[in-house]
Design an enzyme around this catalytic site. Structure first.
Site, PDB file in Angstrom:
ATOM      1  N   LYS A 147      47.486 -11.861 -49.869  1.00 32.45           N
ATOM      2  CA  LYS A 147      47.238 -10.417 -49.972  1.00 32.45           C
ATOM      3  C   LYS A 147      48.414  -9.612 -49.408  1.00 32.45           C
ATOM      4  O   LYS A 147      48.662  -8.488 -49.835  1.00 32.45           O
ATOM      5  CB  LYS A 147      45.932 -10.053 -49.257  1.00 32.45           C
ATOM      6  CG  LYS A 147      44.671 -10.563 -49.966  1.00 32.45           C
ATOM      7  CD  LYS A 147      44.448  -9.861 -51.303  1.00 32.45           C
ATOM      8  CE  LYS A 147      43.090 -10.163 -51.905  1.00 32.45           C
ATOM      9  NZ  LYS A 147      42.872  -9.469 -53.189  1.00 32.45           N
TER      10      LYS A 147
ATOM     11  N   TYR B 248      44.455 -16.762 -47.892  1.00 35.50           N
ATOM     12  CA  TYR B 248      43.965 -15.469 -48.390  1.00 35.50           C
ATOM     13  C   TYR B 248      44.819 -14.332 -47.847  1.00 35.50           C
ATOM     14  O   TYR B 248      45.351 -13.508 -48.597  1.00 35.50           O
ATOM     15  CB  TYR B 248      42.503 -15.274 -47.983  1.00 35.50           C
ATOM     16  CG  TYR B 248      41.921 -13.951 -48.430  1.00 35.50           C
ATOM     17  CD1 TYR B 248      41.504 -13.762 -49.747  1.00 35.50           C
ATOM     18  CD2 TYR B 248      41.790 -12.883 -47.537  1.00 35.50           C
ATOM     19  CE1 TYR B 248      40.970 -12.543 -50.157  1.00 35.50           C
ATOM     20  CE2 TYR B 248      41.260 -11.670 -47.942  1.00 35.50           C
ATOM     21  CZ  TYR B 248      40.855 -11.505 -49.255  1.00 35.50           C
ATOM     22  OH  TYR B 248      40.329 -10.301 -49.666  1.00 35.50           O
TER      23      TYR B 248
HETATM   24  P1  NAD Z   1      33.982 -11.180 -55.614  1.00 33.79           P
HETATM   25  O1  NAD Z   1      34.398 -12.566 -55.241  1.00 33.79           O
HETATM   26  O2  NAD Z   1      32.518 -10.893 -55.683  1.00 33.79           O
HETATM   27  O3  NAD Z   1      34.603 -10.757 -57.012  1.00 33.79           O
HETATM   28  C1  NAD Z   1      35.729 -11.351 -57.549  1.00 33.79           C
HETATM   29  C2  NAD Z   1      35.629 -11.333 -59.077  1.00 33.79           C
HETATM   30  O4  NAD Z   1      36.813 -11.921 -59.593  1.00 33.79           O
HETATM   31  C3  NAD Z   1      34.441 -12.138 -59.620  1.00 33.79           C
HETATM   32  O5  NAD Z   1      33.787 -11.408 -60.637  1.00 33.79           O
HETATM   33  C4  NAD Z   1      35.102 -13.404 -60.150  1.00 33.79           C
HETATM   34  O6  NAD Z   1      34.390 -13.994 -61.237  1.00 33.79           O
HETATM   35  C5  NAD Z   1      36.464 -12.866 -60.577  1.00 33.79           C
HETATM   36  N1  NAD Z   1      37.492 -13.904 -60.627  1.00 33.79           N
HETATM   37  C6  NAD Z   1      37.725 -14.888 -59.714  1.00 33.79           C
HETATM   38  N2  NAD Z   1      38.742 -15.660 -60.125  1.00 33.79           N
HETATM   39  C7  NAD Z   1      39.174 -15.162 -61.316  1.00 33.79           C
HETATM   40  C8  NAD Z   1      40.183 -15.534 -62.238  1.00 33.79           C
HETATM   41  N3  NAD Z   1      40.965 -16.617 -62.008  1.00 33.79           N
HETATM   42  N4  NAD Z   1      40.355 -14.793 -63.345  1.00 33.79           N
HETATM   43  C9  NAD Z   1      39.561 -13.719 -63.593  1.00 33.79           C
HETATM   44  N5  NAD Z   1      38.571 -13.336 -62.764  1.00 33.79           N
HETATM   45  C10 NAD Z   1      38.388 -14.041 -61.640  1.00 33.79           C
HETATM   46  O7  NAD Z   1      34.702 -10.223 -54.590  1.00 33.79           O
HETATM   47  P2  NAD Z   1      34.513  -8.682 -54.133  1.00 33.79           P
HETATM   48  O8  NAD Z   1      33.886  -8.682 -52.810  1.00 33.79           O
HETATM   49  O9  NAD Z   1      33.973  -7.847 -55.226  1.00 33.79           O
HETATM   50  O10 NAD Z   1      36.078  -8.374 -53.924  1.00 33.79           O
HETATM   51  C11 NAD Z   1      36.883  -7.955 -54.999  1.00 33.79           C
HETATM   52  C12 NAD Z   1      38.316  -7.814 -54.565  1.00 33.79           C
HETATM   53  O11 NAD Z   1      38.428  -7.022 -53.370  1.00 33.79           O
HETATM   54  C13 NAD Z   1      39.052  -9.108 -54.252  1.00 33.79           C
HETATM   55  O12 NAD Z   1      40.415  -8.954 -54.615  1.00 33.79           O
HETATM   56  C14 NAD Z   1      38.943  -9.201 -52.736  1.00 33.79           C
HETATM   57  O13 NAD Z   1      39.955 -10.015 -52.196  1.00 33.79           O
HETATM   58  C15 NAD Z   1      39.122  -7.743 -52.374  1.00 33.79           C
HETATM   59  N6  NAD Z   1      38.603  -7.361 -51.067  1.00 33.79           N
HETATM   60  C16 NAD Z   1      37.268  -7.493 -50.813  1.00 33.79           C
HETATM   61  C17 NAD Z   1      36.775  -7.080 -49.584  1.00 33.79           C
HETATM   62  C18 NAD Z   1      35.306  -7.187 -49.263  1.00 33.79           C
HETATM   63  O14 NAD Z   1      34.959  -7.012 -48.089  1.00 33.79           O
HETATM   64  N7  NAD Z   1      34.429  -7.436 -50.238  1.00 33.79           N
HETATM   65  C19 NAD Z   1      37.639  -6.574 -48.614  1.00 33.79           C
HETATM   66  C20 NAD Z   1      39.002  -6.468 -48.910  1.00 33.79           C
HETATM   67  C21 NAD Z   1      39.461  -6.853 -50.145  1.00 33.79           C
END
Ligand code: NAD
Length: 252
Positions: free
Chosen positions: A161, A157
């Site tokens: 990133k 991961y």
């Molecule tokens: P999440 O896992 O709830 O959402 C991810 C979404 O992407 C989901 O709706 C999923 O169905 C979709 N997805 C997964 N694989 C896919 C694919 N192959 N094609 C199309 N869609 C796909 O995550 P979140 O917490 O909402 O995080 C969203 C983004 O923010 C991600 O990139 C994550 O790495 C990043 N991020 C999150 C956090 C956090 O603390 N939540 C912190 C830093 C970065």
């Protein structure tokens, strides 16, 4: 709903829930028609409902960002349906329930799966949609990394990133001459359904303790950065990363 993006077409990947859903709702409230591009059709439909209930414009479209035929099909569909694309937010990732295997032990198939979504996904979506922005002579691409990229943690991961920042800078360099900016948001820990499943309560408390701003981050806390990068006024801001984490991560 009306605002700076009236008449613009935005595509947000992974907008079915969590942060992507918040980004899509913000762009819709700023006037854009938003394509909710997710691999999960049920979640995508929920986001469309949420936006249209508030008077915004949104449409769900199935995409697997890791599959070239799927991203190309999405690009073709956007061209047929709207004849244009102006904003792309590459937010989809394997984050929910991610494995944190040490690099010495990580299974290469899992490693490749994470990279195929978190890194190749942004490459393929940009290849599919940037041609429409080039035609428009205007575009905003925002990629979603993580402060996990800076922690020197290693692992699929975190490394994917970190690579995404390099990908963003490469596209920023290639696309700037067409009026397209490419920037990256690096959120700290954000309260989403995925975080609750993926990060232990102990680890969440430890991260909160390290933050200067003593508040648990919410998806809404990221929207100001998204709006800035997508604005007309930020047309000379490209290739940048903005950390939004309540000030935990140091980056000189
Ligand atoms: P999440 O896992 O709830 O959402 C991810 C979404 O992407 C989901 O709706 C999923 O169905 C979709 N997805 C997964 N694989 C896919 C694919 N192959 N094609 C199309 N869609 C796909 O995550 P979140 O917490 O909402 O995080 C969203 C983004 O923010 C991600 O990139 C994550 O790495 C990043 N991020 C999150 C956090 C956090 O603390 N939540 C912190 C830093 C970065």
């Amino acid at each position: 709903m009306s605002g700076p993006h009236d008449g613009r077409i935005a595509v947000v990947t992974g907008a079915g829930r969590g942060i992507g859903q918040e980004y899509a709702a913000a762009l819709a409230s700023d006037g854009a028609t938003v394509v909710i591009a997710d691999v999960d059709d049920r979640l995508a439909a929920e986001t469309v409902q949420l936006i249209t209930d508030k008077g915004g414009k949104a449409v769900a479209r199935h995409v697997d960002v890791a599959a070239k035929e799927s991203t190309a099909e999405l690009g073709d569909w956007v061209r047929r349906e709207f004849g244009a694309a102006h904003i792309l937010v590459n937010n989809a990732a394997i984050y929910h329930s991610m494995r944190m295997d040490a690099q010495m032990d990580v299974d290469i198939d899992y490693w490749r799966k994470v990279f195929s979504v978190n890194l190749d996904g942004a490459l393929l979506m940009t290849q599919a949609l940037a041609p429409l922005m080039i035609e428009a002579g205007w575009g905003r691409i925002v990629n979603q990394t993580s402060t996990g990229a800076y922690a020197g943690l290693g692992g699929a991961y975190s490394v994917s990133k970190l690579a995404l920042i390099g990908l963003s800078q490469g596209f920023a360099r290639e696309l700037g001459k067409h009026g397209i900016t490419v920037n990256t948001i690096a959120p700290g820990l954000i309260h989403t359904e995925a975080t609750m499943v993926t990060v232990s309560a102990e680890a969440r408390a430890a991260m909160l303790a390290q933050q200067a701003v003593k508040k648990e981050g919410q998806p809404a806390d990221l929207v100001a950065a998204l709006r800035f990068f997508c604005s007309d006024e930020a047309g000379w801001v490209s290739g940048q990363v903005t950390i939004v984490d309540g000030f935990k991560t140091l980056r000189l």
